[in-house]
Design a protein around this motif. Structure first.
Motif, PDB file in Angstrom:
ATOM      1  N   UNK A 168     123.827  40.614  40.516  1.00  0.00           N
ATOM      2  CA  UNK A 168     123.558  39.233  40.940  1.00  0.00           C
ATOM      3  C   UNK A 168     124.799  38.636  41.602  1.00  0.00           C
ATOM      4  N   UNK A 169     125.962  38.864  40.998  1.00  0.00           N
ATOM      5  CA  UNK A 169     127.209  38.297  41.525  1.00  0.00           C
ATOM      6  C   UNK A 169     127.564  38.873  42.898  1.00  0.00           C
ATOM      7  N   UNK A 170     127.087  40.071  43.187  1.00  0.00           N
ATOM      8  CA  UNK A 170     127.409  40.719  44.463  1.00  0.00           C
ATOM      9  C   UNK A 170     126.448  40.332  45.576  1.00  0.00           C
ATOM     10  N   UNK A 171     125.390  39.604  45.242  1.00  0.00           N
ATOM     11  CA  UNK A 171     124.356  39.305  46.236  1.00  0.00           C
ATOM     12  C   UNK A 171     124.131  37.805  46.418  1.00  0.00           C
ATOM     13  N   UNK A 172     125.176  37.013  46.236  1.00  0.00           N
ATOM     14  CA  UNK A 172     125.057  35.559  46.385  1.00  0.00           C
ATOM     15  C   UNK A 172     125.149  35.197  47.869  1.00  0.00           C
TER      16      UNK A 172
END
Length: 199
Positions: A168-172
């Motif tokens: 999730x953190x890599x796809x903001x």
């Protein structure tokens, strides 16, 4: 003599490396001239009944860190819950970061009941917001910090509680800051400063 010179050079090199590493662990300021002009009021918010259209400006005199701060002039009627929002778009890989934070100054006089919340949007347009808003203190700077540590559950979506993962953190794709009126009337400026990613 040569040995002493070599030792001094090595010591200077090591201290330089330590300084670089220490600096890399510090907060990464996002409200510098290069980035702050990317913040805007999203068009969709203007069409929502529960959102206002604040006046957005950049302020050079209020910032404590970085080049500029965001100045939002809001007008809440106090008749129901409402909010003003600013967002920035990009490709954000935040896997190395543990928090996103900012400082918000609510001008005097202002009532209690003005709050702030940080929001992230993933590449699949999934809207995820902090579960609990942060109350803003009139006449003071309030730090609003969003926990990005892997596994934490301090976020929510329409489906309910959201657990933060590295994927999730890599796809903001968007980060937003929302100023909310918890059914209180207020007109005046709100300053957003020290916008940072924290390692």
């Amino acid at each position: 003599m040569k040995l002493s010179i070599i030792k001094i050079i090595i010591a200077l090199f090591v201290s330089g490396v330590i300084c670089i590493n220490a600096y890399s662990q510090q907060k990464i300021v996002y409200n510098c001239e290069q980035y702050i002009r990317n913040w805007k009021i999203p068009e969709w918010s203007i069409m929502k009944d529960d959102h206002i259209s604040p006046i957005l400006a950049l302020d050079k005199n209020f910032t404590e860190q970085g080049d500029l701060s965001i100045k939002l002039t809001v007008s809440f009627s106090g008749e129901s819950w409402s909010a003003g929002i600013v967002e920035t778009e990009g490709l954000f890989d935040l896997t190395l970061y543990k928090a996103f934070s900012c400082e918000i100054y609510l001008s005097k006089p202002a009532p209690k009941g003005i709050e702030a919340r940080i929001i992230i949007v993933t590449d699949k347009f999934k809207w995820i917001e902090m579960s609990d808003p942060v109350a803003l203190s009139p006449g003071r700077r309030t730090t609003v910090s969003a926990n990005l540590k892997h596994g934490n559950h301090s976020w929510r979506s329409e489906e309910g509680c959201v657990r933060i993962t590295d994927h999730l953190k890599a796809t903001i794709r968007k980060i937003a800051i929302r100023i909310e009126s918890n059914i209180v009337k207020h007109e005046g400026p709100v300053y957003i400063d020290k916008i940072t990613f924290v390692k």
